[in-house]
Design a protein around this motif. Structure first.
Motif: not given
Length: 521
Positions: A175-184, A195-204
């Motif tokens: 679950l990636p977040a940009q800031s402390l406020l997003q996590v809170c 809510r934080l969304q699950r990150h699906i990798p797309r390695p290109q």
């Protein structure tokens, strides 16, 4: 609530042991103490956390704050504990709900504004987390019939900049977040959009454009040797006067290597992650490292406190180029002996020990003498016999014995240099290499260079004529048992490139030419 408990991860080499972050608020004079063997970066998180909380419009408690990072005997370094410490303070002071914290692990460095900055080793941490989850599930499954169900797998909250690499681990819930406020907001709200969304990798991975072998004029024997080396993952030493194309050949070598498997790519990315050197664009691209000859032993094999990977580990599953080999300090070169044989390096210090993978392909280049013109067709060598011997003896016999192929790269005649380059392109060579590589994997599950002694006896047995010529070479060239086995593996690779099921005398003869040591020429 005056106590909050969160989970995070430390780094110990390639391992990422779990760390419990305990935050306690008590009455008394305001203070902020971090215990649990913190390094300087962790101690400095007190100021970063205080500023981040205040700039995010939270109240920083005017109480006695104690943060314990357990286990106490494990050294803690870097700023990755900023995020769990800040969340622990908010949960312990009642500014954030704490009922879901057990289902997550946290890591992230905080800026003074509350933004999350990237950290080292995110891939290693998510890999360790998923491994612990599997082990926990297995231990529950092996228990009695009345055992309680295994706990659900934890999710990992970390900076958005680390999301791609962390999510490369299968089954990792990142679950990636940009800031402390997003996590809170994730813990304080039940609305889906906050809510934080699950990150699906797309390695290109971007196709890396390598220089082409067709640019190299002449040097057919050296090109053939590098093709054999690429097919079987053999190490190579290129020996020749200045300007004969040794560096050109080495620079083009990665363009003919077989593609990486998913496991190899994950191993390589995990090592790169430890130095903040991995990006999604490098996924499934073999690393290519070319340290300068002034590199120290620690820079080459790793070290420091805490131990960090060196060049041989950063080149794991890729190529390590050592140009001007005798110019390296001899003591630096000697540390390559064990990694060339075992494929890993163990860094031992008084306080801790770290193990790093180091299955790299060595491509080395050197001049035959100090002036460089020993054996040149048109220029005379000015070196004394003693000077030549001292120069060549900078490469010790045991190290030379571990290099599979020692190739002479002679000067190209002037007439050939004036002609237009019309050599074979890298694409055709790479196609043959990949075909031989697939043949090895289907037969034995690994490349020929990695065969054990028992596997050599089974897969690398030559015919009677080949056995006879190999015995003669051992006698005249004074080979060790290691040299004998490496010649057999070379012959097996040559046979694979020819599509031959059995090793014939021609394959053995070519392998012997590649095993002729520097001091035998």
């Amino acid at each position: 609530m005056t106590l909050a408990v969160l989970k995070s991860r430390a780094l110990a080499g390639m391992q990422a042991p779990e760390v419990t972050v305990e935050v306690h608020l008590a009455n008394g004079l305001p203070s902020f103490t971090i215990v649990g063997l913190p390094e300087t970066e962790v101690k400095e998180s007190k100021d970063r956390v205080r500023a981040a909380l205040q700039n995010a419009r939270f109240e920083f408690p005017s109480r006695r704050i104690t943060v314990n990072l357990a286990p106490a005997d494990l050294p803690k370094e870097s700023g990755r504990f900023d995020l769990p410490i800040a969340l622990g303070i908010l949960a312990a002071s009642g500014q954030m709900p704490a009922d879901e914290l057990d289902a997550y692990e946290f890591a992230g460095e905080l800026s003074l504004s509350g933004e999350l900055r990237p950290i080292r080793g995110a891939l290693a941490m998510t890999f360790a987390m998923t491994s612990d989850n599997r082990n926990a599930g297995a231990s529950k499954a092996e228990g009695s019939a009345s055992a309680t169900p295994a706990p659900s797998a934890r999710a990992f909250i970390l900076p958005r900049a680390n999301a791609d690499e962390a999510a490369l681990v299968s089954n990792a819930h990142v679950l990636p977040a940009q800031s402390l406020l997003q996590v809170c907001a994730h813990f304080s709200s039940r609305q889906a959009d906050t809510r934080l969304q699950r990150h699906i990798p797309r390695p290109q991975s971007k196709p890396r454009s390598h220089a082409d072998f067709s640019d190299v004029k002449g040097q057919l024997q050296a090109k053939r040797a590098l093709e054999v080396a690429a097919a079987g993952n053999h190490s190579v030493l290129l020996i020749g006067p200045p300007g004969t194309g040794k560096s050109m050949l080495a620079l083009r070598f990665p363009g003919i290597l077989p593609p990486m498997t998913d496991l190899e790519a994950l191993e390589s990315a995990a090592v790169q992650s430890l130095t903040k050197g991995f990006s999604g664009e490098a996924w499934k691209i073999r690393p290519y490292r070319a340290p300068h000859h002034t590199a120290s032993a620690v820079a080459l094999v790793g070290g420091g406190s805490p131990p960090r990977p060196g060049e041989i580990s950063l080149a794991h599953r890729g190529v390590l180029l050592l140009d001007e080999l005798p110019e390296f300090d001899r003591r630096v070169l000697e540390v390559l002996r064990e990694p060339l044989e075992s494929g890993h390096i163990t860094i031992s210090r008084a306080a801790q020990q770290a193990d790093f993978p180091a299955r790299f392909q060595l491509i080395a280049a050197m001049n035959p003498c100090p002036c460089g013109y020993l054996g040149h067709a048109t220029r005379e060598c000015r070196c004394t016999p003693d000077g030549i011997a001292r120069y060549q003896n900078k490469i010790s016999g045991p190290l030379l014995d571990r290099i599979d192929m020692q190739i002479q790269v002679p000067a190209v005649p002037h007439e050939q240099l004036l002609q237009q380059a019309d050599g074979e392109p890298s694409a055709l060579i790479a196609a043959r290499v990949e075909q031989a590589h697939e043949l090895q994997l289907s037969r034995q599950g690994k490349q020929n260079q990695a065969l054990s002694t028992s596997e050599i006896d089974h897969f690398c047995k030559p015919d009677s004529a080949g056995e006879n010529i190999l015995r003669s070479a051992m006698t005249h060239l004074h080979w060790s048992a290691r040299g004998y086995h490496r010649a057999l593996k070379l012959a097996r690779t040559i046979a694979d490139l020819a599509g031959a099921e059995n090793i014939a005398v021609t394959h053995v003869a070519e392998a012997i030419q590649y095993r002729r040591a520097l001091r035998d020429t």
